[in-house]
Design an enzyme around this catalytic site. Sequence first.
Site, short mmCIF file in Angstrom:
data_model
loop_
_atom_site.label_atom_id
_atom_site.label_comp_id
_atom_site.label_asym_id
_atom_site.label_seq_id
_atom_site.Cartn_x
_atom_site.Cartn_y
_atom_site.Cartn_z
N MET A 30 0.71 -1.09 -0.11
CA MET A 30 -0.01 -0.03 -0.09
C MET A 30 0.84 1.17 0.14
O MET A 30 0.41 2.32 0.45
CB MET A 30 -1.01 -0.04 1.21
CG MET A 30 -2.05 -1.20 0.99
SD MET A 30 -3.43 -0.69 1.97
CE MET A 30 -3.12 -0.42 3.47
N HIS A 37 9.71 -3.27 3.24
CA HIS A 37 9.26 -3.61 2.08
C HIS A 37 10.50 -3.86 1.14
O HIS A 37 10.44 -4.49 0.15
CB HIS A 37 8.28 -2.31 1.57
CG HIS A 37 7.19 -2.08 1.91
ND1 HIS A 37 7.09 -0.86 2.81
CD2 HIS A 37 5.98 -2.77 2.01
CE1 HIS A 37 5.70 -0.83 3.28
NE2 HIS A 37 5.00 -2.16 2.55
N LYS A 149 4.80 -9.93 9.25
CA LYS A 149 4.46 -8.86 10.41
C LYS A 149 2.65 -9.09 10.48
O LYS A 149 2.08 -8.87 11.33
CB LYS A 149 4.67 -7.62 9.86
CG LYS A 149 3.77 -6.49 10.45
CD LYS A 149 4.59 -5.64 11.26
CE LYS A 149 3.44 -4.71 12.12
NZ LYS A 149 2.38 -4.30 11.30
N SER A 186 4.25 1.23 8.14
CA SER A 186 4.08 2.47 7.48
C SER A 186 3.40 3.30 8.79
O SER A 186 3.27 4.39 8.60
CB SER A 186 3.15 2.59 6.32
OG SER A 186 3.72 1.60 5.33
O1 PAF Z 1 -0.08 -5.48 3.45
C1 PAF Z 1 -0.57 -4.55 2.73
O2 PAF Z 1 0.22 -4.04 2.53
C2 PAF Z 1 -2.07 -4.84 2.14
O3 PAF Z 1 -2.87 -5.42 3.08
C3 PAF Z 1 -1.92 -5.47 0.83
C4 PAF Z 1 -1.63 -7.12 0.96
C5 PAF Z 1 -1.11 -4.96 -0.20
C6 PAF Z 1 -3.37 -5.46 0.19
O4 PAF Z 1 -3.60 -4.21 0.03
#
Ligand code: PAF
Length: 281
Positions: A30, A37, A149, A186
């Site tokens: 997201m 990430h 997480k 985030s």
């Molecule tokens: O973990 C996330 O960032 C969100 O829940 C995902 C898996 C991208 C779905 O929107």
Amino acid sequence: VEVISTVARWRKTLDAERAAGRSVGLVPTMGYLHAGHGALIERAGAECDTVAVTVFVNPLQFGPAEDLAAYPRDLEADVVFAGSCGAAFVFAPPVEEMYRAGAQTTVHVAGVSAGFEGASRPGHFDGVATVVAKLFAQAGPCRAYFGEKDFQQLAVIRQLAVDLDLPVEVVGCPTVREADGLALSSRNVYLTPAERAIAPVLHRALEAGVDAARRERPTADAVRSAMTAVLAGASGVTVEYADVVDAHTLLPATEVIGDLRLLIAARLGRARLIDNMGVTV
Ligand code: PAF
């Protein structure tokens, strides 16, 4: 890094990668990317030829009283960061492209989505399952990388990939933590400096739970109490749950045996923090 905003172009791009003999590693996010990430993108790069990151703040997975409007966003920085970690493509569709007018389908995973986050955040996992099913359908055959997480989310996604016969291998990756144990998220930007100093208590509580689980013949309740005792010592922390579950079914453990997962959710100021840790006894 090529930034793509339409499903048609995204599909064409990833199809072309596979046609050229390159495997695709998908990292759904997201946005507001951080080192957690980064670790997913790097792992995808180590295991796949082409890394494709998606950045989409999915309105469907936010409850009406949740932080959709406030959710942090910075696409420009995300593209630079994703590229620096090895991504070749970023898919950042507008909401109208992801959810076209007239759409009538949602995906509901029963069982593993029922308790914990599913109970605290009604509709959340339907939103996650729907967008992830769409992301998988749009991307086509690939390996998809998610952080542990969000352990329950990972279980929901594994289940939906199997149940819907999607050509995606779901890969779970270890949680990345700050030096003091706080899991990267985030949403940590919501913490004030004073709350940020308190937040690692979740990690300490999980460690206390793991220690309790490793003791001679502990009960599941002793593991739960070990966690809540640590959390109770932190000011301003409101615990939503602190539980020990079977790592596969996510059902509360009745005995401390096998693959277990300790799960915690707590509120601290504006932030809602979740964390988890595994232990095999
Ligand atoms: O973990 C996330 O960032 C969100 O829940 C995902 C898996 C991208 C779905 O929107």
